[in-house]
Design an enzyme around this catalytic site. Structure first.
Site: not given
Ligand code: GLU
Length: 420
Positions: A110
């Site tokens: 993240k």
């Molecule tokens: N931000 C989204 C999540 O929390 C998608 C993450 C992604 O597709 O890498 O799952």
């Protein structure tokens, strides 16, 4: 009201509690637990951005990779004024488990920038994004770590990151990010994928719990991309969306809201307050409404010991990451509420991100029907695997999802062994 710091500590604490609970069931030995509780890499960057008025601001950004035992790191980038390293540690960890529940070959990551993007012009936002992308290019890449949109970022943000990374390489690297615009290698269906995934597991849960989705009363906290899309998709299944909210509060009509008009009203007024034929409610009131399915689709740590006892829904589908803390979870178990945990319920986004990455690497693209068909296969399989564990071990769905996910990551770590 909790302070932001309390909330972020709680999110990390909740994530750790959830992991430890599964680790106990799996009998994981202490060394492996330590590895799996720790972020593998944490990059902090402080970087300048030239503002429209000629002044220079310094922003702080992060990219954290939690675990890469099962494949490259994967996860979103969020722009938020209250973003903390503690939040990101928890959210990166959730990504590891989410990818493992869906059984897609990624680890978890993240990232984000401490900024309120609504206060920046489009040019300032582009400059900030491109400089942040340059700073984290130490870590990101199609084989190493693949960002995607998250809160306050979108396809345009991904396009800027992809372009910046490609300029540095000297050729186009479409697979460095997912959630891109379709004309530069994005996947058909990606923008709706998180919501569609939630819809698919809600359908499964309704079948399991003998709830007729047609006519079911739905309350959705959050009217962003995910919340608004879920509301629309479930209406297509015949459900009645009785309440919806955004950061400033929400609206309620037990007969059902006219979503088309709500959307138009929200676009025109930038608020839901004052929408005709509906009662004004707070975000807290929304969570305690008389409804069949409650969908937290906004921020983390919304359902806590302070409000969980008021929840009347029969199913909670966690479209947001980390909306429920440990105390609330216990209350939901006592009340017999069927919780579809975040690492299962919202895995549709990262699953279609995986499909996008695969398509980019092969330069071979599918249509939306193909994407949705494959997404349904992944979500239904994940639901039934989690549900089987829940029944066999007589545990709630969250514990079951963690047993599945943590077990898969532990197995990969043990198979690979400790280097050197
Ligand atoms: N931000 C989204 C999540 O929390 C998608 C993450 C992604 O597709 O890498 O799952």
């Amino acid at each position: 009201m909790m302070t932001e710091t309390d909330q972020s500590q709680n999110l990390l604490q909740t994530a750790r509690n959830q992991f430890n609970n599964a680790a106990d069931f799996l009998g994981l030995e202490p060394g492996l637990r330590k590895v799996m509780l720790t972020c593998k890499r944490e990059l902090t960057v402080n970087f300048p951005v030239q503002m429209d008025n000629g002044s220079v601001e310094v922003y702080t950004g992060y990219r954290f990779q939690h675990n890469v035992a099962r494949g490259p790191a994967k996860g979103g980038i969020r722009y938020h004024a209250q973003l903390t390293p503690e939040d990101l540690r928890a959210l990166a960890m959730l990504m590891t488990w989410k990818c493992a529940v869906a059984d897609i070959p990624y680890g978890g990551a993240k990232g984000g920038v401490v900024v309120d993007p609504k206060k920046l012009s489009q040019r300032e936002l582009e400059n900030l994004t491109r400089r942040y992308a340059t700073e984290i290019s130490l870590l990101i890449g199609p084989d190493t770590d693949i960002p995607a949109p998250d809160i306050n970022t979108d396809a345009q943000t991904m396009a800027w990151i992809m372009d910046t990374y490609s300029m540095q390489k000297g050729y186009s690297v479409t697979a460095v990010v997912t959630g891109k615009p379709i004309n530069i290698g994005g996947a058909e269906g990606r923008s709706e994928a998180t919501a569609r995934g939630v819809q698919y597991v809600i359908r499964e849960a309704c079948r399991e719990k003998d709830i007729n989705l047609e006519g079911a009363r739905i309350a959705v906290q959050g009217f962003g991309n995910v919340g608004a899309t879920i509301a629309r998709l479930l209406m297509g299944d015949g459900a009645r969306v009785v309440a919806i909210s955004n950061t400033n509060g929400g609206i309620y009509n037990p007969e059902g809201l006219d979503l088309k008009n709500v959307t138009i009203y929200n676009q025109e007024h930038h608020t839901l307050a004052g929408f005709p034929n509906a009662d004004k409610i707070t975000n807290q009131e929304l969570l305690g409404l008389d409804c069949d399915i409650l969908i937290p689709a906004a921020y983390e740590n919304q359902l806590t010991g302070a409000n969980a006892a008021q929840v009347k829904a029969r199913i909670i589908a966690e479209a947001a990451n980390g909306p429920t803390n440990t105390e609330a979870d216990r209350i939901f178990q006592d009340k017999g509420i069927f919780v579809l945990p975040d690492i299962l319920a919202n895995a549709g986004g990262v699953t279609v991100s995986y499909f996008e990455w695969v398509q980019d690497l092969q330069s071979f693209f599918w249509n939306e029907a193909e994407t949705n068909r494959r997404l349904n296969t992944v979500m239904s399989k994940a639901f039934s695997e989690v549900h089987n564990i829940a029944q066999e071990r007589k545990v709630d769905m969250r514990t079951a999802a963690y047993i599945l996910a943590v077990g898969r990551v532990a197995e990969a770590s043990l198979t690979r062994g400790i280097y050197p």
